[in-house]
Scaffold this motif. Structure first.
Motif, PDB file in Angstrom:
ATOM      1  N   PRO A 127       0.819  -1.211   0.000  1.00 33.98           N
ATOM      2  CA  PRO A 127       0.000   0.000   0.000  1.00 33.98           C
ATOM      3  C   PRO A 127       0.858   1.268   0.000  1.00 33.98           C
ATOM      4  O   PRO A 127       0.460   2.292  -0.563  1.00 33.98           O
ATOM      5  N   ALA A 128       2.042   1.203   0.598  1.00 33.85           N
ATOM      6  CA  ALA A 128       2.938   2.367   0.634  1.00 33.85           C
ATOM      7  C   ALA A 128       3.412   2.724  -0.771  1.00 33.85           C
ATOM      8  O   ALA A 128       3.532   3.907  -1.107  1.00 33.85           O
ATOM      9  N   ALA A 129       3.668   1.729  -1.603  1.00 35.12           N
ATOM     10  CA  ALA A 129       4.090   2.000  -2.980  1.00 35.12           C
ATOM     11  C   ALA A 129       2.954   2.647  -3.765  1.00 35.12           C
ATOM     12  O   ALA A 129       3.180   3.585  -4.530  1.00 35.12           O
ATOM     13  N   GLU A 130       1.751   2.164  -3.566  1.00 32.86           N
ATOM     14  CA  GLU A 130       0.591   2.763  -4.233  1.00 32.86           C
ATOM     15  C   GLU A 130       0.386   4.207  -3.761  1.00 32.86           C
ATOM     16  O   GLU A 130       0.054   5.090  -4.556  1.00 32.86           O
ATOM     17  N   ALA A 131       0.579   4.443  -2.463  1.00 34.47           N
ATOM     18  CA  ALA A 131       0.432   5.798  -1.919  1.00 34.47           C
ATOM     19  C   ALA A 131       1.502   6.722  -2.493  1.00 34.47           C
ATOM     20  O   ALA A 131       1.231   7.888  -2.795  1.00 34.47           O
ATOM     21  N   LEU A 132       2.721   6.213  -2.667  1.00 34.30           N
ATOM     22  CA  LEU A 132       3.789   7.015  -3.254  1.00 34.30           C
ATOM     23  C   LEU A 132       3.449   7.358  -4.707  1.00 34.30           C
ATOM     24  O   LEU A 132       3.641   8.496  -5.139  1.00 34.30           O
ATOM     25  N   LEU A 133       2.928   6.411  -5.432  1.00 30.55           N
ATOM     26  CA  LEU A 133       2.507   6.653  -6.807  1.00 30.55           C
ATOM     27  C   LEU A 133       1.440   7.750  -6.851  1.00 30.55           C
ATOM     28  O   LEU A 133       1.507   8.669  -7.665  1.00 30.55           O
ATOM     29  N   ALA A 134       0.486   7.690  -5.940  1.00 31.25           N
ATOM     30  CA  ALA A 134      -0.568   8.710  -5.866  1.00 31.25           C
ATOM     31  C   ALA A 134      -0.001  10.070  -5.467  1.00 31.25           C
ATOM     32  O   ALA A 134      -0.468  11.110  -5.942  1.00 31.25           O
ATOM     33  N   LEU A 135       1.029  10.072  -4.618  1.00 32.39           N
ATOM     34  CA  LEU A 135       1.661  11.314  -4.179  1.00 32.39           C
ATOM     35  C   LEU A 135       2.224  12.088  -5.370  1.00 32.39           C
ATOM     36  O   LEU A 135       2.213  13.317  -5.382  1.00 32.39           O
ATOM     37  N   GLY A 136       2.654  11.357  -6.366  1.00 28.00           N
ATOM     38  CA  GLY A 136       3.169  12.004  -7.568  1.00 28.00           C
ATOM     39  C   GLY A 136       2.139  12.885  -8.245  1.00 28.00           C
ATOM     40  O   GLY A 136       2.488  13.879  -8.867  1.00 28.00           O
ATOM     41  N   GLY A 137       0.878  12.544  -8.099  1.00 27.46           N
ATOM     42  CA  GLY A 137      -0.181  13.357  -8.676  1.00 27.46           C
ATOM     43  C   GLY A 137      -0.404  14.663  -7.946  1.00 27.46           C
ATOM     44  O   GLY A 137      -1.050  15.573  -8.461  1.00 27.46           O
ATOM     45  N   GLU A 138       0.137  14.777  -6.756  1.00 28.87           N
ATOM     46  CA  GLU A 138      -0.033  15.977  -5.944  1.00 28.87           C
ATOM     47  C   GLU A 138       1.120  16.963  -6.093  1.00 28.87           C
ATOM     48  O   GLU A 138       1.045  18.079  -5.599  1.00 28.87           O
ATOM     49  N   HIS A 139       2.217  16.520  -6.722  1.00 29.45           N
ATOM     50  CA  HIS A 139       3.419  17.356  -6.823  1.00 29.45           C
ATOM     51  C   HIS A 139       3.971  17.308  -8.238  1.00 29.45           C
ATOM     52  O   HIS A 139       3.938  16.267  -8.897  1.00 29.45           O
TER      53      HIS A 139
END
Length: 125
Positions: free
Chosen positions: A79-91
């Motif tokens: 889940p942490a890898a998926e969250a990191l991938l999603a974080l890319g959409g915020e920055h």
């Protein structure tokens, strides 16, 4: 969004964007002020078991492909890898920081490639 990797020992630069340490252990000799982190994401790093095997197991020590395959399998379930991938959409830019000496055979390079395979834009390796 663009993901890049960089050694945590290199100076922070304005162009780094959102800075994320992707090591489970804090890098030696780097103060929290000098690191200039926005996030320390321990959970996206290789598991303690895999990290220990990579650094200490004589039967496959140095076999980066074996390590990379096992780490990718961990990332696929993380889940942490998926969250990191999603974080890319915020920055606009996310710089993944790592402490390893080798700039080519390290977990951050595997993570960067994994992110690219899952739809993120990546620069470098």
């Amino acid at each position: 969004m663009v993901f890049v990797i960089k050694r945590v020992y290199e100076p922070a630069e304005p162009g780094d964007g959102f800075r994320v340490l992707v090591d489970r252990l804090w890098p030696r000799g780097v103060s929290k002020e000098r690191a200039e982190l926005d996030l320390w994401d321990k959970e996206v790093a290789p598991s303690p078991e895999l990290r220990t095997e990579w650094h200490h197991a004589a039967d496959w020590l140095g076999d980066f492909d074996h390590f990379a395959g096992r780490y990718r399998a961990e990332l696929d379930e993380s889940p942490a890898a998926e969250a990191l991938l999603a974080l890319g959409g915020e920055h606009e830019r996310v710089t993944l920081l790592y402490g390893a000496r080798d700039e080519h055979t390290n977990h951050a390079a595997v993570l960067l490639a994994w992110l690219g395979e899952h739809g993120a834009e990546v620069e470098g390796r």
